[in-house]
Design a protein around this motif. Structure first.
Motif: not given
Length: 121
Positions: A15-22, A70-78, A45-50, A64-68
């Motif tokens: 689900i987290s992969i799907f949300l990040g890609l979405s 990781i955050v959704s993975w952490i929440i959904l994992h628990f 937002v992108g200026s954080w990336l090297p 934006i995809g990376l944040i969605f």
């Protein structure tokens, strides 16, 4: 003895992969439909990336995809870590949804959805 993992953890990954890609696709469509506002935000937002200056607004879309993801993975994992699900069924749903997202990102498809005419040479 090796601990048997619950299948809910794997479902959280799907689900987290799907949300990040979405989120990545939604930010891309946003940059196309409203480039004046979207590109400013995506560059910020992108200026954080090297090396973000080499890829422009795509850095913001990636972020934006990376944040969605990781955050959704952490929440959904628990939330899902203690449940058992049928992985065969969810893997099929996951593969179909990823395929549908990839089809939607193909320019002739999203141009048809949004009613845009193809660009003239």
């Amino acid at each position: 003895m090796i601990k048997q993992r619950k299948t809910g953890e794997i479902l959280a990954v799907f689900i987290s992969i799907f949300l990040g890609l979405s989120a990545l696709i939604a930010s891309h469509i946003w940059s196309i439909t409203n480039p004046a506002a979207a590109n400013y935000v995506l560059l910020k937002v992108g200026s954080w990336l090297p090396g973000w200056w080499g890829i422009g607004t795509y850095a913001g879309k990636e972020m934006i995809g990376l944040i969605f993801w990781i955050v959704s993975w952490i929440i959904l994992h628990f939330i899902l870590k203690n449940i058992q699900v049928s992985l065969k069924k969810w893997l099929t749903v996951f593969m179909f949804s990823i395929f549908a997202l990839l089809i939607i990102t193909w320019p002739p498809i999203y141009h048809a959805i949004w009613g845009w005419l193809p660009t003239k040479p």
